[in-house]
Every structure is written in structure tokens, then in C-alpha cells.
Design a protein around this motif. Structure first.
Motif, mmCIF file in Angstrom:
data_model
loop_
_atom_site.group_PDB
_atom_site.id
_atom_site.type_symbol
_atom_site.label_atom_id
_atom_site.label_comp_id
_atom_site.label_asym_id
_atom_site.label_seq_id
_atom_site.Cartn_x
_atom_site.Cartn_y
_atom_site.Cartn_z
ATOM 1 N N HIS A 177 -20.208 12.872 -6.933
ATOM 2 C CA HIS A 177 -21.412 12.047 -7.037
ATOM 3 C C HIS A 177 -21.089 10.743 -7.763
ATOM 4 N N ILE A 178 -21.255 9.624 -7.080
ATOM 5 C CA ILE A 178 -21.151 8.299 -7.686
ATOM 6 C C ILE A 178 -22.565 7.780 -7.921
ATOM 7 N N SER A 211 -18.815 16.917 -9.727
ATOM 8 C CA SER A 211 -18.059 15.833 -10.354
ATOM 9 C C SER A 211 -18.917 14.572 -10.340
ATOM 10 N N SER A 212 -19.201 14.024 -11.518
ATOM 11 C CA SER A 212 -20.084 12.850 -11.608
ATOM 12 C C SER A 212 -19.302 11.629 -12.062
ATOM 13 N N TRP A 213 -19.525 10.527 -11.370
ATOM 14 C CA TRP A 213 -18.863 9.254 -11.646
ATOM 15 C C TRP A 213 -19.927 8.170 -11.713
ATOM 16 N N PHE A 214 -19.623 7.071 -12.413
ATOM 17 C CA PHE A 214 -20.637 6.026 -12.526
ATOM 18 C C PHE A 214 -20.005 4.638 -12.493
ATOM 19 N N TYR A 215 -20.851 3.685 -12.166
ATOM 20 C CA TYR A 215 -20.515 2.271 -12.268
ATOM 21 C C TYR A 215 -21.712 1.576 -12.891
ATOM 22 N N TYR A 216 -21.473 0.482 -13.590
ATOM 23 C CA TYR A 216 -22.577 -0.239 -14.211
ATOM 24 C C TYR A 216 -23.333 -1.034 -13.153
ATOM 25 N N GLU A 217 -24.620 -0.854 -13.157
ATOM 26 C CA GLU A 217 -25.474 -1.405 -12.120
ATOM 27 C C GLU A 217 -25.668 -2.896 -12.331
ATOM 28 N N ILE A 273 -18.632 12.650 -16.730
ATOM 29 C CA ILE A 273 -18.335 13.903 -17.427
ATOM 30 C C ILE A 273 -16.922 14.346 -17.088
ATOM 31 N N ARG A 274 -16.173 14.754 -18.132
ATOM 32 C CA ARG A 274 -14.872 15.384 -17.930
ATOM 33 C C ARG A 274 -14.937 16.798 -18.492
ATOM 34 N N PHE A 275 -14.228 17.718 -17.861
ATOM 35 C CA PHE A 275 -14.203 19.108 -18.303
ATOM 36 C C PHE A 275 -12.846 19.458 -18.901
ATOM 37 N N GLN A 276 -12.861 20.222 -19.991
ATOM 38 C CA GLN A 276 -11.660 20.895 -20.497
ATOM 39 C C GLN A 276 -11.977 22.389 -20.555
ATOM 40 N N LYS A 277 -11.060 23.230 -20.039
ATOM 41 C CA LYS A 277 -11.401 24.641 -19.879
ATOM 42 C C LYS A 277 -10.514 25.592 -20.667
ATOM 43 N N THR A 278 -9.263 25.256 -20.953
ATOM 44 C CA THR A 278 -8.400 26.196 -21.658
ATOM 45 C C THR A 278 -8.647 26.085 -23.158
ATOM 46 N N PRO A 279 -8.336 27.145 -23.930
ATOM 47 C CA PRO A 279 -8.526 27.077 -25.383
ATOM 48 C C PRO A 279 -7.798 25.906 -26.028
ATOM 49 N N PHE A 280 -6.620 25.580 -25.517
ATOM 50 C CA PHE A 280 -5.841 24.494 -26.111
ATOM 51 C C PHE A 280 -6.469 23.140 -25.787
ATOM 52 N N GLU A 281 -6.978 22.995 -24.576
ATOM 53 C CA GLU A 281 -7.671 21.755 -24.223
ATOM 54 C C GLU A 281 -8.935 21.581 -25.061
ATOM 55 N N ILE A 282 -9.633 22.692 -25.297
ATOM 56 C CA ILE A 282 -10.865 22.630 -26.084
ATOM 57 C C ILE A 282 -10.552 22.256 -27.530
ATOM 58 N N LEU A 283 -9.503 22.857 -28.095
ATOM 59 C CA LEU A 283 -9.102 22.491 -29.454
ATOM 60 C C LEU A 283 -8.712 21.023 -29.539
ATOM 61 N N GLU A 284 -8.026 20.549 -28.495
ATOM 62 C CA GLU A 284 -7.634 19.145 -28.467
ATOM 63 C C GLU A 284 -8.864 18.247 -28.390
ATOM 64 N N ALA A 285 -9.861 18.666 -27.611
ATOM 65 C CA ALA A 285 -11.104 17.893 -27.510
ATOM 66 C C ALA A 285 -11.828 17.875 -28.845
ATOM 67 N N TYR A 286 -11.856 19.010 -29.533
ATOM 68 C CA TYR A 286 -12.434 19.069 -30.877
ATOM 69 C C TYR A 286 -11.751 18.048 -31.790
ATOM 70 N N SER A 287 -10.420 18.065 -31.771
ATOM 71 C CA SER A 287 -9.663 17.183 -32.660
ATOM 72 C C SER A 287 -9.907 15.717 -32.330
ATOM 73 N N ALA A 288 -9.931 15.400 -31.034
ATOM 74 C CA ALA A 288 -10.153 14.015 -30.620
ATOM 75 C C ALA A 288 -11.547 13.541 -30.999
ATOM 76 N N GLY A 289 -12.497 14.480 -31.126
ATOM 77 C CA GLY A 289 -13.864 14.117 -31.480
ATOM 78 C C GLY A 289 -14.102 14.014 -32.970
#
Length: 485
Positions: A177-178, A211-217, A273-289
Motif C-alpha cells: 500500500h502506497i 506493507s505500508s509506504w508513504f510519500y509526502y503529499e 511501518i517496519r517489522f522486526q520479528k526475532t528476539p535479537f531484532e527486537i532487542l536491537e530495536a529497543y536499544s535503537a529507541g
């Protein structure tokens, strides 16, 4: 003049008394009322409450009065953005729980489905909706069902129907979806949050199949009658801007042309929106946030991560996991960052969430399959540390006022000072494997959520520090009483 000034003037005129008489009767300074009516000053909450009582406003009028007053205090756009976030959270809290694929129904076979006719025009909103539904339903029977579209999120029907499909049926449908997204930094945030509400609801049902994608209108294109389209393996629907007319195309060369065009357009867009699904990806997302000295989160439980010691992490992570040692190391690394935060550690939570933790000892910020429940002694130690850090103002921890503010029971929100938003799904039971992180990196959304969480301690949506401490003390004393008995 503001909406509050106009409404105050209307109420005073309706009352019929001179302002001097009103001021004496309500025990509010006459100059304060005058300046509030002209927009020069905002009334204090105490003075506003006195006026409400003196003017004998109904509950509905009182709600409007304070809403307009808050709008004047915060600014109309900021106020509306914050209200949209509250509505978004309420919508997500009321959303039916995710249904595991094996529990969904199979989509009914459609052997007798009427063929879509090439270059056929259909008019009227109901006809357009019927064609969208027919195209999607027919695609569900394909070997590799896929739908590509640029229908705006505010269309409503398309996202709602796709949401229904994923809630009810077991399907392999992939939806890309764009969508246009507001570019106005000053006034675009409320509309952006409204789009996010619809997209999140669908994402939580469809997962990575949406899967959602966007552009500035930019400026609206008024040179073509069909600016929107929906593309499947067998047809193309070209849709008018007002959704009153749709043209169906089935010519294979035109379908291929649109697929190529869609792919090229996608390269110029950003994922909403981006998805992370594995425990390690989720921990990495936590850290990046998490920034060096700030962490902002709200979820059913308080974030107790700053109190997790290496020994607690090693004890609670399940040793039978094939990646146990690596997960211990990554978890220690992650939670040690929270321990070092000294200034801006915000965690807002529900009484139901903290009570559940004390009852079952299950962390909600780590997938349930990876950890064993805490012992009662560990629970009390963590809760006591939380209580003491709140009391000493080392962290900003508050209970949610659940009469006014609803948090989803299955989501954790983490906001970075770099204006990124991460939403972690929390498992409802031990059997569920539905856990992942939803990452949103759009500046309007991130700024809106950061503003919102910084505003919450000054709002009516949270209980006070004393009320929060009282609730935590009550839980601790109740557990102590049970232990001694």
C-alpha cells in the motif's frame, strides 16, 4: 479571539448578569474574566471551575468549556494531535485480539464468481466499494494472492475491508500500500495520527502480509479523472478522486505496465511501518529507541528493565533455548543502558498491569516463550526499586488514570528523543507466538508522540505521584501480608 473566548462570552451573555456581578458571585477577578473573553489571558483552572459552578453548566457544557480552555492553553493543532493519540490508543485497546492463522476460517471458494469486464465503468460509491471487494475476493483464490494499491488511507472502506479479511480468514494475501501523507509540519500532525490509527489496526491483524509506504503529499493532481488504482493479478481498478466512479481494466499488457510503474514508484517512497520479528531484532530495536540519557515508554506494566541485574536475566531466560548464552549477553547489554539513564526515564503504566505482574511474575517486555516467571521475592524487589526511584524522582513513573485514558493491553510504546516510535506487541498467553516490533520513523508522528508523553505528567490522564506511590505501597504491603501468613 479563540473558541474558548467566544464560548465564554456566549455563556456570560446567556447568564444575563453584568460581569461585575458575575465576578462577585463566582469569586473570580473581574479583570481575569475580561481578559479571558478577549483572549489576552487564560483563566486558571480554579477560576474556571468557579465559573462553571456559578453558571450552572450541564455536564456536556462543562466538557465543552474545559475542552476549549485546554485548546487555548495548548494551541488548537497541538490539542487536536494529543486528542487524536488518545483516540488512537482507545481504538487499539478496543480492537479484537489477533487471531492465530490456524484459528481463522478458510475463505469460501468462488468458482461461480462473475468475470470482471474489461474497460467497464461503474458509478456510485456503493458500486465502487462493490468492485473493490469483488477484485480483492477474486484475488484471494489466486496461487499467490497479491494486491498493489495507492488508495489513500482516509478512503476508509479499503483498509476496513482488508482488515476484516485478515481478522476472519486464513489467507496468504500480500498487500502493498502506497499512500499520500500530510507534509504540513504546522497543521499536518492530527491527520497523520488519524492515518496511523487505521494503518496500525490493519498491521496488527495482518502482520508482515501488509506493507505500508508513504510519500509526502504535494499539490493535488487535477489533470486525470482516475488518480487512484488497485491492482491484482487479474484486474486493474482505476478510481476517481471522490470514489464515485471506477473503471475496470483486464488487459494483460496494461496490468504489467501498472506493476512496473508501481515498483518504480515504491522506490521513491518510504516505509511507514517496519517489522522486526526475532528476539535479537527486537532487542536491537529497543536499544535503537533509547537515547544516551532518555527513555520514554508507556504500556500495561512499568518498564522495570533498569532494575534487571545480570544474574536475574541469566536466571529468568530459559536455559533450554539454543541461543541462550547469546540472548543473555544481548539482554544484559540492552538493560544496562537503561540502568545508566539518570534524567529522563519516563514509564507510565496501568494498575491492572502492575497487579498482574505481582500475581504471575511474567514480564511483558520480553516474549513469554523466552522467560520463566519471577519468584515472589524477585517481584517484590523489582517493585520496591520502582517505588523508591519514583519517590526520589530518579524516574518519572506514574499510574494511568483509567477513567480517562485507555492503554492497549497487548502493546508497549517506546518513543525516542530522536522522534522515532516503536510499538512492541505483548503476548496475551503462553501459546501465542505473535510478538514483533513495529517501527515507525516519520518525523510528524515521532514528534507528536514525544510531545504527548512529555505532556502526560501535566495532564489529567495520569494519577499524581502520591497516588502512584500509594498504589505501589498497597501492592507491596498486600504481598507482605500474604507472605507472613
Amino acid at each position: 479571539m479563540s473558541k474558548f473566548s467566544d464560548y465564554l462570552e456566549y455563556l456570560i451573555n446567556r447568564n444575563g448578569e453584568p460581569i461585575s456581578t458575575l465576578a462577585r458571585g463566582a469569586h473570580v477577578e473581574r479583570t481575569s474574566i475580561h481578559k479571558a473573553m478577549t483572549g489576552e489571558r487564560i483563566l486558571s483552572y480554579k477560576s474556571a471551575q468557579k465559573l462553571v459552578e456559578y453558571l450552572r453548566l450541564s455536564p456536556h457544557e462543562t466538557e465543552i468549556f474545559f475542552e476549549y480552555m485546554n485548546m487555548s492553553l495548548q494551541g488548537e493543532t497541538v490539542f487536536e494531535t494529543r486528542k487524536q493519540i488518545v483516540r488512537l490508543l482507545k481504538t487499539l485497546a478496543e480492537q479484537p485480539p489477533f487471531i492465530e492463522p490456524e484459528k481463522r476460517l478458510d475463505f469460501p471458494r468462488l468458482e461461480a464468481f462473475p468475470a470482471l469486464k474489461n474497460q467497464q465503468l461503474y458509478s456510485g460509491k456503493f458500486a465502487v466499494r462493490s468492485m473493490i471487494r469483488q477484485a480483492v475476493d477474486q484475488e484471494l483464490g489466486a496461487d499467490k494472492p497479491e494486491t498493489l494499491t495507492n488508495i489513500p488511507a482516509d478512503n476508509g472502506f479499503f483498509l476496513q475491508y482488508i482488515y476484516t479479511i485478515f481478522q476472519q480468514y486464513n489467507t496468504r494475501l500480500q498487500v502493498t500500500h502506497i499512500m499520500p501523507y500530510p507534509s504540513d509540519r504546522e497543521h499536518g500532525a492530527p491527520a497523520g495520527i488519524e492515518i496511523l490509527a487505521d494503518v496500525l489496526s490493519l498491521s496488527l491483524s495482518a502482520g508482515t502480509q501488509y506493507s505500508s509506504w508513504f510519500y509526502y503529499e504535494g499539490a493535488r493532481d487535477i489533470t486525470t479523472p482516475f488518480p487512484y488504482y488497485l491492482l491484482t493479478s487479474s484486474c486493474l481498478l482505476c478510481i476517481e478522486r471522490d470514489y464515485e466512479t471506477v473503471m475496470c481494466v483486464t488487459h494483460s499488457e496494461i496490468l504489467q505496465y501498472y506493476r512496473t510503474f508501481f515498483s518504480r514508484t515504491l522506490e521513491q517512497c518510504r516505509p511507514l511501518i517496519r517489522f522486526q520479528k526475532t528476539p535479537f531484532e527486537i532487542l536491537e530495536a529497543y536499544s535503537a529507541g533509547t537515547s544516551e540519557n532518555s527513555y520514554y515508554t508507556f504500556m500495561p506494566q512499568p518498564c522495570l528493565g533498569r532494575f534487571y541485574t545480570p544474574s536475574l536475566i541469566a536466571r529468568r531466560l530459559r536455559k533450554e533455548l539454543p541461543f541462550y548464552q547469546e540472548l543473555v549477553e544481548k539482554s544484559i547489554q540492552r538493560f544496562s543502558v537503561l540502568h545508566e539513564i539518570r534524567e529522563h526515564y519516563y514509564t507510565f503504566f496501568t494498575k491492572k498491569g502492575i497487579s498482574a505482574f505481582m500475581e504471575n511474575g511474567i514480564f511483558c517486555d520480553i516474549p513469554r516463550q523466552l522467560v520463566s516467571p519471577c519468584t515472589m521475592e524477585e517481584r517484590k524487589t523489582l517493585l520496591k526499586q520502582l517505588r523508591d526511584d519514583i519517590a526520589d524522582d530518579r524516574i518519572m513513573g506514574r499510574l494511568v488514570n483509567d477513567q480517562l485514558f485507555v492503554l492497549p493491553s497487548n502493546l508497549s510504546f517506546c518513543i525516542s528523543e530522536h522522534r522515532r516510535l516503536d510499538i512492541f506487541t505483548l503476548q496475551e498467553n503462553d501459546a501465542s507466538e505473535n510478538f514483533y516490533n513495529i517501527h515507525i520513523d516519520e518525523s510528524l508522528i515521532g514528534s507528536a508522540f514525544l510531545d504527548f508523553i512529555l505532556y502526560l505528567p501535566k495532564s489529567e490522564y495520569l494519577l499524581s505521584k502520591d497516588e502512584t506511590l500509594e498504589a505501589l505501597d498497597s501492592l507491596l504491603s498486600a504481598d507482605s501480608a500474604v507472605s507472613h501468613s
